[in-house]
Design a protein around this motif. Structure first.
Motif, PDB file in Angstrom:
ATOM      1  N   ASP A  25       0.770  -1.124   0.069  1.00 12.60           N
ATOM      2  CA  ASP A  25      -0.127   0.085   0.020  1.00 12.60           C
ATOM      3  C   ASP A  25       0.836   1.329   0.067  1.00 12.60           C
ATOM      4  N   CYS A  26       1.902   1.466   0.834  1.00 12.67           N
ATOM      5  CA  CYS A  26       2.730   2.551   0.779  1.00 12.67           C
ATOM      6  C   CYS A  26       3.383   2.770  -0.432  1.00 12.67           C
ATOM      7  N   PHE A  27       3.820   1.795  -1.165  1.00 14.33           N
ATOM      8  CA  PHE A  27       4.519   2.164  -2.390  1.00 14.33           C
ATOM      9  C   PHE A  27       3.201   2.579  -3.541  1.00 14.33           C
ATOM     10  N   ASP A  42       6.761  14.926  -1.019  1.00 10.99           N
ATOM     11  CA  ASP A  42       5.798  13.641  -1.291  1.00 10.99           C
ATOM     12  C   ASP A  42       4.555  13.983  -0.534  1.00 10.99           C
ATOM     13  N   ASN A  43       3.812  12.751  -0.661  1.00  8.95           N
ATOM     14  CA  ASN A  43       2.670  12.669  -0.014  1.00  8.95           C
ATOM     15  C   ASN A  43       2.396  11.810   1.150  1.00  8.95           C
ATOM     16  N   ASN A  44       3.514  11.429   1.807  1.00 11.67           N
ATOM     17  CA  ASN A  44       3.405  10.410   2.897  1.00 11.67           C
ATOM     18  C   ASN A  44       2.694  10.985   4.092  1.00 11.67           C
ATOM     19  N   ALA A  45       2.600  12.246   4.190  1.00 14.51           N
ATOM     20  CA  ALA A  45       1.861  12.992   5.374  1.00 14.51           C
ATOM     21  C   ALA A  45       0.444  12.451   5.415  1.00 14.51           C
ATOM     22  N   GLN A  46      -0.179  12.500   4.179  1.00 13.73           N
ATOM     23  CA  GLN A  46      -1.497  11.827   3.932  1.00 13.73           C
ATOM     24  C   GLN A  46      -1.655  10.479   4.279  1.00 13.73           C
ATOM     25  N   CYS A  50       2.747   5.222   6.483  1.00 13.98           N
ATOM     26  CA  CYS A  50       4.019   4.939   5.659  1.00 13.98           C
ATOM     27  C   CYS A  50       5.046   5.827   5.693  1.00 13.98           C
ATOM     28  N   GLY A  51       5.281   6.537   7.150  1.00  6.56           N
ATOM     29  CA  GLY A  51       6.422   7.143   7.222  1.00  6.56           C
ATOM     30  C   GLY A  51       6.329   8.822   7.060  1.00  6.56           C
ATOM     31  N   PRO A  52       7.271   9.464   7.508  1.00 10.55           N
ATOM     32  CA  PRO A  52       7.238  10.692   7.567  1.00 10.55           C
ATOM     33  C   PRO A  52       7.447  11.240   6.022  1.00 10.55           C
ATOM     34  N   SER A  53       7.008  12.439   5.763  1.00  9.54           N
ATOM     35  CA  SER A  53       7.072  13.085   4.636  1.00  9.54           C
ATOM     36  C   SER A  53       8.338  13.737   4.096  1.00  9.54           C
ATOM     37  N   LEU A  54       8.802  13.884   3.170  1.00  9.21           N
ATOM     38  CA  LEU A  54       9.848  14.676   2.461  1.00  9.21           C
ATOM     39  C   LEU A  54       9.613  15.834   1.954  1.00  9.21           C
ATOM     40  N   VAL A 120       6.314   6.694 -13.133  1.00  7.62           N
ATOM     41  CA  VAL A 120       5.600   7.484 -14.379  1.00  7.62           C
ATOM     42  C   VAL A 120       4.677   8.649 -13.797  1.00  7.62           C
ATOM     43  N   SER A 121       4.566   9.408 -14.949  1.00  8.55           N
ATOM     44  CA  SER A 121       3.477  10.516 -14.380  1.00  8.55           C
ATOM     45  C   SER A 121       2.415  10.319 -13.888  1.00  8.55           C
ATOM     46  N   GLU A 122       1.934  11.254 -12.951  1.00 11.13           N
ATOM     47  CA  GLU A 122       0.678  10.454 -12.096  1.00 11.13           C
ATOM     48  C   GLU A 122      -0.495  10.390 -13.066  1.00 11.13           C
ATOM     49  N   GLU A 123      -0.699  11.059 -14.302  1.00 10.35           N
ATOM     50  CA  GLU A 123      -1.605  11.172 -15.050  1.00 10.35           C
ATOM     51  C   GLU A 123      -1.592   9.733 -15.857  1.00 10.35           C
ATOM     52  N   LEU A 124      -0.791   9.225 -16.013  1.00  9.87           N
ATOM     53  CA  LEU A 124      -0.353   8.200 -17.042  1.00  9.87           C
ATOM     54  C   LEU A 124      -1.115   6.902 -16.487  1.00  9.87           C
ATOM     55  N   SER A 125      -1.884   6.395 -17.231  1.00  7.76           N
ATOM     56  CA  SER A 125      -2.626   4.870 -16.884  1.00  7.76           C
ATOM     57  C   SER A 125      -1.826   3.807 -17.241  1.00  7.76           C
ATOM     58  N   ILE A 126      -1.633   3.037 -16.233  1.00  8.56           N
ATOM     59  CA  ILE A 126      -0.882   1.573 -16.378  1.00  8.56           C
ATOM     60  C   ILE A 126      -1.784   0.407 -16.163  1.00  8.56           C
ATOM     61  N   PRO A 127      -2.056  -0.387 -17.438  1.00 11.42           N
ATOM     62  CA  PRO A 127      -2.943  -1.484 -17.298  1.00 11.42           C
ATOM     63  C   PRO A 127      -2.453  -2.371 -16.089  1.00 11.42           C
ATOM     64  N   ASP A 128      -3.420  -2.992 -15.651  1.00 10.08           N
ATOM     65  CA  ASP A 128      -3.152  -4.029 -14.568  1.00 10.08           C
ATOM     66  C   ASP A 128      -2.392  -3.579 -13.306  1.00 10.08           C
ATOM     67  N   ARG A 129      -2.470  -2.305 -13.000  1.00 11.12           N
ATOM     68  CA  ARG A 129      -1.814  -1.615 -11.784  1.00 11.12           C
ATOM     69  C   ARG A 129      -3.024  -0.988 -11.045  1.00 11.12           C
ATOM     70  N   LYS A 130      -3.177  -1.257  -9.859  1.00 11.52           N
ATOM     71  CA  LYS A 130      -4.317  -0.754  -8.910  1.00 11.52           C
ATOM     72  C   LYS A 130      -3.439   0.407  -8.097  1.00 11.52           C
ATOM     73  N   PHE A 131      -3.227   1.699  -8.485  1.00 10.20           N
ATOM     74  CA  PHE A 131      -2.561   2.653  -7.669  1.00 10.20           C
ATOM     75  C   PHE A 131      -3.742   3.333  -6.724  1.00 10.20           C
ATOM     76  N   HIS A 132      -3.309   3.517  -5.672  1.00 13.16           N
ATOM     77  CA  HIS A 132      -4.212   4.285  -4.691  1.00 13.16           C
ATOM     78  C   HIS A 132      -4.089   5.672  -4.957  1.00 13.16           C
ATOM     79  N   HIS A 133      -5.235   6.205  -4.521  1.00 14.18           N
ATOM     80  CA  HIS A 133      -5.121   7.761  -4.542  1.00 14.18           C
ATOM     81  C   HIS A 133      -5.653   8.387  -3.357  1.00 14.18           C
TER      82      HIS A 133
END
Length: 133
Positions: A25-27, A42-46, A50-54, A120-133
Protein backbone atom coordinates in the motif's frame (compact mmCIF):
# COMPACT_ATOMS: atom_id res chain seq x y z
CA UNK A 1 11.18 16.74 -14.07
CA UNK A 2 8.70 19.46 -13.18
CA UNK A 3 6.95 20.20 -16.46
CA UNK A 4 5.74 23.79 -16.75
CA UNK A 5 5.09 24.22 -13.03
CA UNK A 6 4.74 20.88 -11.20
CA UNK A 7 4.92 17.24 -12.15
CA UNK A 8 3.86 14.42 -9.86
CA UNK A 9 5.41 10.99 -10.27
CA UNK A 10 4.15 7.63 -9.02
CA UNK A 11 6.18 4.49 -8.42
CA UNK A 12 5.50 1.65 -10.86
CA UNK A 13 8.14 -0.81 -9.69
CA UNK A 14 11.20 -0.98 -7.47
CA UNK A 15 14.19 -3.30 -7.41
CA UNK A 16 16.45 -3.92 -4.43
CA UNK A 17 19.55 -5.14 -6.18
CA UNK A 18 18.20 -7.67 -8.69
CA UNK A 19 15.11 -8.50 -6.63
CA UNK A 20 11.80 -6.89 -7.55
CA UNK A 21 10.14 -5.57 -4.41
CA UNK A 22 6.55 -6.22 -3.41
CA UNK A 23 4.40 -3.16 -4.08
CA UNK A 24 2.40 -2.80 -0.86
CA UNK A 25 0.00 0.00 0.00
CA UNK A 26 2.70 2.55 0.86
CA UNK A 27 4.38 2.11 -2.52
CA UNK A 28 1.06 2.30 -4.34
CA UNK A 29 0.05 5.45 -2.46
CA UNK A 30 3.42 7.17 -2.90
CA UNK A 31 3.61 10.33 -5.02
CA UNK A 32 6.56 12.69 -5.38
CA UNK A 33 5.99 16.17 -6.81
CA UNK A 34 8.76 18.23 -8.41
CA UNK A 35 8.08 21.96 -8.80
CA UNK A 36 9.70 24.22 -11.38
CA UNK A 37 10.86 26.53 -8.56
CA UNK A 38 13.25 23.77 -7.42
CA UNK A 39 11.22 22.35 -4.52
CA UNK A 40 10.14 18.74 -4.05
CA UNK A 41 7.54 17.15 -1.76
CA UNK A 42 5.94 13.77 -1.27
CA UNK A 43 2.54 12.73 0.00
CA UNK A 44 3.48 10.47 2.93
CA UNK A 45 1.87 12.94 5.38
CA UNK A 46 -1.48 11.88 3.88
CA UNK A 47 -0.67 8.26 4.83
CA UNK A 48 0.90 8.38 8.31
CA UNK A 49 1.53 4.63 8.48
CA UNK A 50 3.90 5.03 5.51
CA UNK A 51 6.39 7.20 7.38
CA UNK A 52 7.25 10.88 7.50
CA UNK A 53 7.02 13.14 4.46
CA UNK A 54 9.95 14.57 2.59
CA UNK A 55 10.16 18.19 1.52
CA UNK A 56 13.24 19.87 0.16
CA UNK A 57 14.90 21.16 -2.97
CA UNK A 58 16.03 19.45 -6.13
CA UNK A 59 18.57 20.14 -8.85
CA UNK A 60 20.12 18.32 -11.78
CA UNK A 61 23.86 17.65 -11.44
CA UNK A 62 26.59 15.73 -13.27
CA UNK A 63 29.10 13.65 -11.34
CA UNK A 64 32.81 13.32 -12.04
CA UNK A 65 32.11 10.43 -14.45
CA UNK A 66 29.61 12.51 -16.44
CA UNK A 67 26.48 10.73 -15.15
CA UNK A 68 23.38 12.87 -14.59
CA UNK A 69 21.66 12.83 -11.21
CA UNK A 70 18.75 14.44 -9.44
CA UNK A 71 20.11 15.81 -6.17
CA UNK A 72 17.49 16.13 -3.46
CA UNK A 73 18.48 18.25 -0.47
CA UNK A 74 16.55 18.13 2.79
CA UNK A 75 17.42 17.93 6.49
CA UNK A 76 14.88 15.07 6.66
CA UNK A 77 17.05 12.83 4.47
CA UNK A 78 19.32 12.07 7.41
CA UNK A 79 16.37 10.57 9.27
CA UNK A 80 14.60 8.98 6.30
CA UNK A 81 17.60 7.31 4.66
CA UNK A 82 19.87 7.04 7.73
CA UNK A 83 22.68 9.00 6.10
CA UNK A 84 25.07 11.67 7.39
CA UNK A 85 24.46 14.21 4.61
CA UNK A 86 21.44 16.41 3.98
CA UNK A 87 21.40 15.47 0.28
CA UNK A 88 21.09 12.34 -1.83
CA UNK A 89 21.91 11.86 -5.50
CA UNK A 90 19.61 9.71 -7.62
CA UNK A 91 21.21 8.65 -10.91
CA UNK A 92 19.00 9.17 -13.94
CA UNK A 93 19.12 6.16 -16.24
CA UNK A 94 16.17 7.27 -18.33
CA UNK A 95 13.91 10.32 -18.39
CA UNK A 96 11.06 11.31 -20.69
CA UNK A 97 7.88 13.32 -20.40
CA UNK A 98 6.02 10.36 -18.88
CA UNK A 99 8.60 7.98 -17.37
CA UNK A 100 11.66 8.07 -15.20
CA UNK A 101 14.19 5.42 -14.12
CA UNK A 102 16.28 6.42 -11.10
CA UNK A 103 18.85 4.46 -9.11
CA UNK A 104 20.60 5.09 -5.82
CA UNK A 105 22.56 3.24 -3.17
CA UNK A 106 21.13 2.56 0.25
CA UNK A 107 22.65 0.84 3.24
CA UNK A 108 20.34 -1.92 4.39
CA UNK A 109 21.04 -4.62 6.96
CA UNK A 110 24.70 -3.59 7.03
CA UNK A 111 25.14 -3.95 3.27
CA UNK A 112 25.13 -1.32 0.55
CA UNK A 113 22.31 -2.08 -1.92
CA UNK A 114 21.35 -0.48 -5.22
CA UNK A 115 17.70 0.54 -5.38
CA UNK A 116 16.18 1.13 -8.82
CA UNK A 117 12.89 3.00 -9.07
CA UNK A 118 10.69 3.14 -12.15
CA UNK A 119 8.24 6.04 -12.03
CA UNK A 120 5.59 7.40 -14.36
CA UNK A 121 3.70 10.64 -14.54
CA UNK A 122 0.68 10.55 -12.23
CA UNK A 123 -1.68 11.12 -15.17
CA UNK A 124 -0.43 8.04 -17.01
CA UNK A 125 -2.67 4.99 -16.79
CA UNK A 126 -0.87 1.68 -16.29
CA UNK A 127 -2.88 -1.42 -17.25
CA UNK A 128 -3.20 -4.10 -14.55
CA UNK A 129 -1.92 -1.75 -11.81
CA UNK A 130 -4.14 -0.64 -8.94
CA UNK A 131 -2.68 2.66 -7.75
CA UNK A 132 -4.24 4.20 -4.67
CA UNK A 133 -5.16 7.90 -4.64
Amino acid sequence: MAGDSVKTWKLVKRYNGKTRMNMGDCFLHYRQSFYSNGTVTDNNAQHPSCGPSLSGTWSIIKDSLGYTHIRITSVKLKELLHIDKDYKDFRIFYASKDSLHLSYTHKQFGKKRRISDYLVSEELSIPDRKFHH
